[in-house]
Design a protein around this motif. Structure first.
Motif, PDB file in Angstrom:
ATOM      1  N   PRO A 187     -18.029   1.853  -3.518  1.00  0.00           N
ATOM      2  CA  PRO A 187     -17.380   1.978  -4.834  1.00  0.00           C
ATOM      3  C   PRO A 187     -18.350   2.355  -5.950  1.00  0.00           C
ATOM      4  O   PRO A 187     -17.926   2.930  -6.964  1.00  0.00           O
ATOM      5  N   ASN A 188     -19.626   2.069  -5.777  1.00  0.00           N
ATOM      6  CA  ASN A 188     -20.618   2.393  -6.806  1.00  0.00           C
ATOM      7  C   ASN A 188     -20.893   3.890  -6.886  1.00  0.00           C
ATOM      8  O   ASN A 188     -21.485   4.358  -7.865  1.00  0.00           O
ATOM      9  N   PHE A 189     -20.468   4.625  -5.858  1.00  0.00           N
ATOM     10  CA  PHE A 189     -20.678   6.071  -5.836  1.00  0.00           C
ATOM     11  C   PHE A 189     -19.350   6.820  -5.983  1.00  0.00           C
ATOM     12  O   PHE A 189     -19.186   7.920  -5.467  1.00  0.00           O
ATOM     13  N   PHE A 193     -17.424  11.130  -5.239  1.00  0.00           N
ATOM     14  CA  PHE A 193     -16.190  11.493  -4.542  1.00  0.00           C
ATOM     15  C   PHE A 193     -15.061  11.853  -5.517  1.00  0.00           C
ATOM     16  O   PHE A 193     -13.953  12.154  -5.095  1.00  0.00           O
ATOM     17  N   GLN A 194     -15.395  11.803  -6.808  1.00  0.00           N
ATOM     18  CA  GLN A 194     -14.416  12.092  -7.857  1.00  0.00           C
ATOM     19  C   GLN A 194     -13.167  11.226  -7.699  1.00  0.00           C
ATOM     20  O   GLN A 194     -12.040  11.687  -7.840  1.00  0.00           O
ATOM     21  N   LEU A 195     -13.410   9.960  -7.394  1.00  0.00           N
ATOM     22  CA  LEU A 195     -12.325   8.988  -7.241  1.00  0.00           C
ATOM     23  C   LEU A 195     -12.600   7.789  -8.131  1.00  0.00           C
ATOM     24  O   LEU A 195     -13.745   7.484  -8.453  1.00  0.00           O
ATOM     25  N   ASN A 196     -11.549   7.116  -8.513  1.00  0.00           N
ATOM     26  CA  ASN A 196     -11.686   5.882  -9.274  1.00  0.00           C
ATOM     27  C   ASN A 196     -12.251   4.791  -8.369  1.00  0.00           C
ATOM     28  O   ASN A 196     -11.835   4.662  -7.217  1.00  0.00           O
ATOM     29  N   SER A 197     -13.201   4.011  -8.868  1.00  0.00           N
ATOM     30  CA  SER A 197     -13.824   2.968  -8.050  1.00  0.00           C
ATOM     31  C   SER A 197     -12.796   1.948  -7.565  1.00  0.00           C
ATOM     32  O   SER A 197     -12.908   1.431  -6.446  1.00  0.00           O
ATOM     33  N   ILE A 202      -9.514  -0.463  -3.105  1.00  0.00           N
ATOM     34  CA  ILE A 202      -8.209  -0.668  -2.466  1.00  0.00           C
ATOM     35  C   ILE A 202      -8.188  -0.044  -1.073  1.00  0.00           C
ATOM     36  O   ILE A 202      -7.667  -0.634  -0.114  1.00  0.00           O
ATOM     37  N   MET A 203      -8.772   1.148  -0.948  1.00  0.00           N
ATOM     38  CA  MET A 203      -8.847   1.815   0.358  1.00  0.00           C
ATOM     39  C   MET A 203      -9.686   0.988   1.339  1.00  0.00           C
ATOM     40  O   MET A 203      -9.324   0.846   2.514  1.00  0.00           O
TER      41      MET A 203
END
Length: 225
Positions: A187-189, A193-197, A202-203
């Motif tokens: 999640p820190n990166f 990945f241009q995604l919300n942390s 959640i994934m």
């Protein structure tokens, strides 16, 4: 089932486990101050930014989950002691459920305590060396405690990501640890990945839940020695 869960605790090196937990608590409770003072003062500008920092720090306990999984599952396979457990007049599915419940309870409780210690340490340190630039309100405390429960639940689920493939199927300690390190840092990166942390978390929780389900569902087959 309660007896089986307690048995899992008795089979472990309890002093070693508690020593490891205390080390995690000691390290994690000081990290918020370190990040605000050394990395970026922006973390101390609002409650939301500070709490997001604390949540990301608590994901370090996922590594403790990998340690427990290694001892509860992998070590028993390697030492052949799990064969004795399979000789009990209970199904392997029930046995695996007990092992999973023990790990889940231990990780959840450890994370709850970690949140409390981290919050208290951050508050006390701020009283001595102010680094938080907002006033703590009653709503902040409510948000912290509710987020603590949610965050602890998420950490518990993420901890189970390596369980099915790397622990029960492959029985590989090193890969289990590597998987845990990757999961807790992913999640820190999020920007890469241009995604919300939050979406990544959640994934990861979903993957952990799937690993958990498969571990118990296939206990009678994949769980063979």
């Amino acid at each position: 089932m309660n007896r089986l869960v307690r048995l899992e605790w008795k089979k472990l090196k309890q002093k070693s486990i508690m020593g490891e937990v205390i080390i995690y608590w000691f390290i994690l409770l000081g990290l918020p101050v370190f990040f605000v003072k050394v990395v970026s003062a922006d973390f101390g500008q609002s409650f939301d930014s500070l709490f997001e920092l604390i949540q990301s720090i608590q994901r370090g306990i996922v590594l403790l989950g990998a340690s427990l999984i290694s001892q509860v599952f992998i070590d028993e396979y390697k030492n052949k002691t799990i064969s004795l457990s399979f000789g009990y007049p209970i199904s392997r599915k029930k046995l695996f459920t007990a092992k999973v419940m023990f790990i889940a309870f231990f990780i959840f409780l450890t994370t709850i305590v970690s949140y409390l210690l981290t919050g208290a340490a951050t508050f006390l340190m701020n009283q001595m060396f102010p680094f938080v630039y907002f006033s703590i309100t009653g709503s902040n405390l409510v948000s912290y405690f509710s987020g603590m429960i949610t965050g602890s639940f998420m950490v518990t689920l993420i901890s189970f990501i390596p369980l099915f493939f790397f622990a029960i199927w492959r029985r590989a300690t090193i890969l289990t640890v590597i998987c845990a390190i990757t999961a807790m840092n992913l999640p820190n990166f999020s920007s890469i990945f241009q995604l919300n942390s939050e979406l990544i978390v959640i994934m990861l929780c979903g993957i952990g839940a799937l690993s958990l389900f498969l571990s118990i569902k296939t206990a009678e087959s994949v769980g063979e020695v």
